[in-house]
Structures are given as structure tokens and as C-alpha cells.
Write a protein that holds these residues in place. Structure first.
Motif, PDB file in Angstrom:
ATOM      1  N   GLN A 137       0.149   5.455 -15.512  1.00  0.00           N
ATOM      2  CA  GLN A 137      -1.055   4.698 -15.165  1.00  0.00           C
ATOM      3  C   GLN A 137      -0.728   3.194 -15.096  1.00  0.00           C
ATOM      4  OE1 GLN A 137      -3.773   6.147 -14.230  1.00  0.00           O
ATOM      5  NE2 GLN A 137      -5.599   5.018 -14.803  1.00  0.00           N
ATOM      6  N   ILE A 164       1.004   2.478 -11.787  1.00  0.00           N
ATOM      7  CA  ILE A 164       0.040   2.573 -10.684  1.00  0.00           C
ATOM      8  C   ILE A 164      -0.881   1.351 -10.694  1.00  0.00           C
ATOM      9  CG2 ILE A 164      -1.928   3.885  -9.796  1.00  0.00           C
ATOM     10  CD1 ILE A 164      -0.448   6.453 -10.758  1.00  0.00           C
ATOM     11  N   LEU A 221       0.847  -1.200   0.000  1.00  0.00           N
ATOM     12  CA  LEU A 221       0.000   0.000   0.000  1.00  0.00           C
ATOM     13  C   LEU A 221       0.883   1.250   0.000  1.00  0.00           C
ATOM     14  CD1 LEU A 221      -2.987   0.841   0.008  1.00  0.00           C
ATOM     15  CD2 LEU A 221      -2.956   0.717   2.506  1.00  0.00           C
ATOM     16  N   GLY A 222       2.023   1.147   0.674  1.00  0.00           N
ATOM     17  CA  GLY A 222       3.003   2.236   0.646  1.00  0.00           C
ATOM     18  C   GLY A 222       3.563   2.445  -0.755  1.00  0.00           C
ATOM     19  N   LEU A 233       2.026   1.707  -3.521  1.00  0.00           N
ATOM     20  CA  LEU A 233       0.949   2.306  -4.316  1.00  0.00           C
ATOM     21  C   LEU A 233       0.873   3.815  -4.046  1.00  0.00           C
ATOM     22  CD1 LEU A 233      -1.604   2.301  -6.100  1.00  0.00           C
ATOM     23  CD2 LEU A 233      -2.912   1.551  -4.091  1.00  0.00           C
ATOM     24  N   SER A 234       0.939   4.182  -2.767  1.00  0.00           N
ATOM     25  CA  SER A 234       0.908   5.607  -2.409  1.00  0.00           C
ATOM     26  C   SER A 234       2.060   6.352  -3.064  1.00  0.00           C
ATOM     27  CB  SER A 234       1.012   5.784  -0.892  1.00  0.00           C
ATOM     28  OG  SER A 234      -0.004   5.079  -0.241  1.00  0.00           O
ATOM     29  N   ILE A 238       1.521   6.901  -6.713  1.00  0.00           N
ATOM     30  CA  ILE A 238       0.524   7.959  -6.952  1.00  0.00           C
ATOM     31  C   ILE A 238       1.128   9.336  -6.684  1.00  0.00           C
ATOM     32  CG2 ILE A 238      -1.639   8.945  -6.067  1.00  0.00           C
ATOM     33  CD1 ILE A 238      -2.595   5.991  -5.670  1.00  0.00           C
ATOM     34  N   LEU A 239       1.801   9.463  -5.520  1.00  0.00           N
ATOM     35  CA  LEU A 239       2.352  10.773  -5.142  1.00  0.00           C
ATOM     36  C   LEU A 239       3.439  11.223  -6.116  1.00  0.00           C
ATOM     37  CD1 LEU A 239       2.512  10.400  -1.249  1.00  0.00           C
ATOM     38  CD2 LEU A 239       0.864  11.719  -2.594  1.00  0.00           C
TER      39      LEU A 239
END
Lengths: 100, 100
Positions: free
Chosen positions: A49, A52, A36-37, A39-40, A43-44
Motif C-alpha cells: 500500500q 502504491i 500513470l504506467g 501506478l498501474s 497495482i497489477l
């Protein structure tokens, strides 16, 4: 590719269940936080795409591993909590007074 | 209840997309970390299978919200990364030398 969540869990079960059991539930949870980190981070940092999407796939894969270790069906879990409506206000779309 | 991931995303879209957009992607990511923490907590505190299932449903719901905000299909993302085999060793079951 349309998969139901049972197929997704079965795919992960066939590829990784032995590994998941060796690793155990607590480390599998930690790996899911890590994904999840990632993924964050993707995104950041405004990665493509595709990159991501790759990280979304990973988070879902690890969630399937957790569910497999617990013998929980993800669709059942979702539908039980969200039976077609918001679980708090009972409406679709949600009309809760605060944004959750 | 068997749902494909498109149906799950569509369910979350219909209930929560407006809320998700108001909240924005970054806070939606943070809420997903929070839900994963609640799942970890339920597991570590040995809550009932029903309560743990509830938290799995929540984590998946929030992952659907993230994917909806990014217009990414979760099954496509999973299958692209894990096309029926381990993405590193190419085997099913995984035969990687290290436990990931």
C-alpha cells in the motif's frame, strides 16, 4: 496532512516550476503517462500500500505540474465539471444508465 | 472554489463510488489513461482554456476514483513523497543536476 489543491499546486510550483518550464508541456504530459504506467504496474504487481500510495502521489504531482504550466486551478476545474452531482445525469449518486 | 483533496475525494466518492466498484480498479485505470489522452489531445489541438480545464478536472476526478478504490488519501500520498522539498535532491526549488 490535509492540503487543499491550491496548496498542492503551490508546493509543486515552488519545487518544480522552473524544471517544468524547461521540460515543457508536451514532455510533462508524457512523464504523466509514464507515472500513470508506474501506478498501474504497482497495482497489477500487488506492491505494498505504501508503494502504491507513492505512485498516487507522483501522478498527482505531475498533474499539478501540468495545471501549473497551464495556469489552471485543479479544484476550480473539478467543481466546474462536477458541481456536486454527476455531470451527465445530474444526480448524486450517479444514476446514469451505463457505467461510465 | 477551494477544495481540499479530501473534499474532492469525498465528492467523487458520493457521486461515483458505487460505479467505480462496479467498474473495478483495472478498468478505472484504463479510463484514466483515456482521460489523460483527451487532455493531451485538447492541449495539442489548442482547444480553449475552458475545454482544457474541463479535461484537467476529468483526469483529477478519475485519479480520485482510483484513490477511493484503494482507500488512499491523495494529500497524504503527495506530502509523504514530497515533504516540502524535492524527494531526490532535498531542495526547494529542486536543484537536481538533470531535469526530471
Amino acid at each position: 496532512m490535509i492540503m487543499d489543491t491550491k496548496e498542492a499546486q503551490e508546493l509543486m510550483r515552488r519545487i518544480y516550476l522552473k524544471r517544468d518550464k524547461e521540460r515543457g508541456l508536451e514532455r510533462t504530459l508524457l512523464r504523466t503517462f509514464q507515472e500513470l504506467g508506474e501506478l498501474s504496474d504497482a497495482i497489477l504487481q500487488e506492491h505494498s500500500q505504501d508503494e502504491i500510495s507513492d505512485e498516487i502521489g507522483d501522478v498527482f504531482a505531475w498533474l499539478c505540474s501540468i495545471a501549473n504550466l497551464l495556469d489552471i486551478d485543479i479544484s476550480d476545474a473539478l467543481w466546474k465539471k462536477y458541481p456536486g452531482v454527476c455531470y451527465r445525469c445530474g444526480m448524486i449518486p450517479c444514476e446514469c444508465s451505463e457505467t461510465p
